[in-house]
Every structure is written in C-alpha cells, then in structure tokens.
Design an enzyme around this catalytic site. Structure first.
Site, short mmCIF file in Angstrom:
data_model
loop_
_atom_site.label_atom_id
_atom_site.label_comp_id
_atom_site.label_asym_id
_atom_site.label_seq_id
_atom_site.Cartn_x
_atom_site.Cartn_y
_atom_site.Cartn_z
N CYS A 74 -17.28 -15.57 14.44
CA CYS A 74 -18.44 -15.30 15.04
C CYS A 74 -18.29 -16.03 16.45
O CYS A 74 -18.59 -15.63 17.53
CB CYS A 74 -19.68 -16.19 14.61
SG CYS A 74 -19.91 -15.75 12.75
N CYS A 112 -22.41 -7.12 12.76
CA CYS A 112 -21.33 -7.65 13.39
C CYS A 112 -20.12 -8.04 12.52
O CYS A 112 -18.87 -7.60 12.92
CB CYS A 112 -21.65 -9.17 13.91
SG CYS A 112 -22.69 -9.23 15.18
N CYS A 178 -55.54 -11.63 0.97
CA CYS A 178 -55.28 -12.88 0.93
C CYS A 178 -54.91 -13.67 2.13
O CYS A 178 -55.66 -14.71 2.19
CB CYS A 178 -53.90 -13.31 0.00
SG CYS A 178 -54.19 -12.84 -1.76
N CYS A 220 -44.54 -11.76 -3.40
CA CYS A 220 -45.96 -11.47 -3.46
C CYS A 220 -46.23 -10.14 -3.92
O CYS A 220 -47.11 -9.95 -4.55
CB CYS A 220 -46.27 -11.60 -1.86
SG CYS A 220 -46.57 -13.13 -1.18
#
Lengths: 259, 150
Positions: A74, A112, A178, A220
């Site tokens: 990177c 990438c 919620c 969730c």
C-alpha cells in the site's frame, strides 16, 4: 391508571412525530461512547488499554508489506498513511465511477488489492482486512464525518434511509424504532444508543474482537429475526452510507470500544 | 378524560366490532369482537404458571422491552409500560388481542404481533411462516397477565 394513559398518549404522539421528523438534529447527535460506563470509556481513551490498537499496529505492518503479483505494498502507492490517509475514512463509503455505485472502505482496500497489487481479496471480517481498515480509519481519528456529501450518492443515501425506516423480521421492527425513537432507553439491560457509526471497525467486548459496521448491522437484523444481508450486499452498503451521512459532523473514533 | 380519549382511540384502531380471521396457514382462526378476542385461541383456558415462565424467558422477548414483577430476571427493558397491574387495566379479551396483534390498539406500536405470520418483510429463514408464539403459549400468557393485579 392515569400514568398508563398518559404514557399511551405520549407514546402515540412521540412515535408519530418521530416518524415524520426522522433525523436527529446535528447538535443532538451522540456517539455510542456517551452511553457507556466509565470503565469502557477509559478502555477506549487509553491507547495502551484499547484492544483495538493491536489491530491498528498489525494494520500498520501490513501497510508496508509487499503483496500479490505486483509485489507492491500500500505504502508504495500511498506513502505515509499519516498524511495520505488522513480524513479518508470520514468520507467513506464513496462513489466509485467505474462501478457506478458506492463502495465501503473494506471494498476499496480489496479493489486496490485486485487492481494494483494483483492480490486476492481479503475475506470480510478476516483479521487482515479489519487490521488494514482500522489502521486507515485511525488516521481520521477526530476528523468530522462528511460521507454522503457527493451528489452522485444521493439515490444510495435515500435507499439507505428507506431501509432504516423499513420494519423487518419476525419482530417487525425498523432501525428507526430503536435508534431514533428509543435511544437512552434500555433493551433488557443494554442501553440503546443512536446507532451512530463513529468508531468502526471497533472492539466489542461482547465479540472479544474487532468487528466491522456490517457485522454490527447484521447482528441488529438477526436480533429482529430478519434475514441479514450478505457482507458487501448493496443494501448493507446503502445502510452504511445512510448511517454515515446521518452522523455528519461527528468525529471518527476508530478504533472505538463498545460493550 | 384521558381515559375516554384512550378508549376511543382503541375503538377506532380496532374498528367497531371488526371480524377477522387468521389468514396464514397453521394459525388458529380467531374472531375480533369490539376491542378484543373474547374466545380462547385453543378453546381451552391457559395455564398461568406456564405463562409466567414464558414471559420471564428471554427468547419470548417480552422483558426485552417491558419490566414487571420478576425479581429473578436481572435485565429488563424500559421502553414499554411495566407489566405490574396489567390485570386491573385490561380484560382477558383485550389482552388476547394485544398479544395477537398489538397494532390494533396503536398502528405505530413497537410491540410485535405475536400471532401473525403474513405481511412481514425479510423474515429470517428459521422463522418464516411461523408466528412468534403458538396459540397455547398466547393463552398461557393471557392467563398469567390477568393475574397481575395491584
């Protein structure tokens, strides 16, 4: 007696107006951090006790490690992450012109790898993808979220918003029930927060590891007994984008700690 | 005053003496009369002791949102009314309809419909086509809630 009827009427009014109003105003937005106990806050605040920092360190090592057929790291393209990656995570998911749709930070890292490193994709929730995204997002710690500002993203933000207010699953509950209507209350013993995505990837004590925002959203969904979307599914990306735009202006905390 | 408004809202929500049947396969048919379901879904009275155990069990989900007289349950919710005194406030007929389909009392309610298997979105693979609770479980819980008197 009286109190129940007062509650019933208040609930009715509260639910109706919240559904119309929808969004939490900028000055009322609160990170999950503000709902935590002192011990968990202290763990997040001190880098030497924050278990997420171990992933950030691993990510830093991976940043400079050559990989794939191109034998590039990177760092060979992006240099010092402290400057080149500052603010990047605060803009994600971003619009990818080639694909014509938003991509998450995890997806960008794998793009990438494919395009510039000729390396195989890192699986979702694997140690290396979490470490790299934690390292990249850590460079934006304290930076205000601006994701979703790009006008090309508008239809995808809208898609995310409609998923957020869509009731689903056997329990027939929407995210908004919620996280807009009941934050500051408790589901069994757990405080319900506003569901702001400010700390990802983050260390969740319940998971005993670092996890992505997608992992949180999938749990969730499982909680309301809905069929969770697969990792990387366009719906999850849209939800992630909507959540980030809903948190506009809030500072990133990566790696956060949550109970 | 507050009482009569709430009562009117209830009647409007339920419709005056609406009659409906459970459509999804495998669900026992039931008849809504006024703001309740007067007859047992199983044809037999429920067992209050079993109902108490069910309400206190995490997987039944009641105490995720509600609190109540369950000293042995450590974590209870606070986003719905306390269940103490429920038997003073509601008849068994009303409680049965509330459990079967709470949206009849408040269309925007958060409380799930426990005896319904259609009209839902993206239900998880393990739960499709099934109501959250069986008819017998609903009857046990109704019998128990009716005993909650202050």
């Amino acid at each position: 007696m009286i109190s129940w009827h007062a509650i019933a009427v208040a609930t009715l009014v509260a639910t109706t107006s919240a559904l119309l109003a929808g969004e939490i105003p900028a000055d009322a937005r609160r990170s999950g951090y503000s709902f935590m106990g002192a011990d968990t806050r202290a763990m997040q605040d001190d880098d030497t006790s924050n278990p997420g920092m171990l992933f950030v360190l691993d990510g830093e090592a991976l940043w400079s490690k050559k990989a794939g057929g191109a034998d590039k790291a990177c760092a060979d393209c992006h240099g010092d992450a402290r400057s080149s990656m500052k603010g990047v995570a605060a803009r994600y998911p971003t619009f990818d012109k080639t694909l014509g749709r938003p991509v998450t930070l995890d997806q960008r890292i794998n793009l990438c790898r494919a395009d510039h490193q000729q390396a195989s994709p890192l699986p979702y929730e694997s140690h290396d993808i979490l470490a790299l995204s934690a390292f990249v997002a850590h460079q934006s710690r304290g930076v205000a979220i601006t994701a979703g500002d790009d006008p090309q993203l508008k239809p995808f933000v809208e898609q995310g918003r409609s998923l957020f207010v869509q009731r689903e699953g056997q329990l027939n509950l929407a995210c908004t029930n919620c996280h807009d209507d009941n934050f500051d209350k408790h589901l069994a013993g757990s405080p319900i927060t506003q569901g702001q995505p400010t700390g990802y990837p983050l260390y969740r004590l319940e998971w005993q590891t670092l996890g992505s925002l997608e992992r949180r959203l999938r749990s969730c969904m499982a909680g309301v007994r809905a069929q969770a979307y697969d990792y990387g599914a366009p719906e999850l990306v849209a939800l992630e984008l909507y959540l980030m735009s809903r948190a506009r202006g809030m500072p990133l905390e990566t790696p956060a700690v949550r109970p | 005053m507050a009482r009569s408004i709430a009562h009117m809202a209830t009647l409007i929500a339920a419709g005056l003496a609406v009659i409906a049947c459970a459509k999804a396969e495998g669900l026992a048919p039931y008849k809504i009369v006024g703001d309740g379901i007067p007859e047992s879904l199983t044809g037999a009275p429920g067992d209050a002791a079993r109902g108490r155990t069910l309400v206190a069990t995490r997987t039944t989900t009641c105490l995720l949102c509600h609190s109540g007289p369950f000293p042995e349950v450590r974590f209870q919710g606070d986003l719905a009314p306390d269940l103490a005194g429920t038997g003073n406030r509601w008849t068994m007929s009303q409680l049965r309809l509330r459990l079967v389909d709470a949206s009849r009392f408040n269309p925007a309610t958060m409380m799930p419909s426990y005896y319904r298997a259609d009209g839902l979105v993206r239900v998880g693979r393990n739960f499709t086509g099934k109501p959250i609770l069986s008819a017998a479980e609903i009857e046990d819980i109704v019998a128990f809630l009716a005993t909650l008197r202050d």
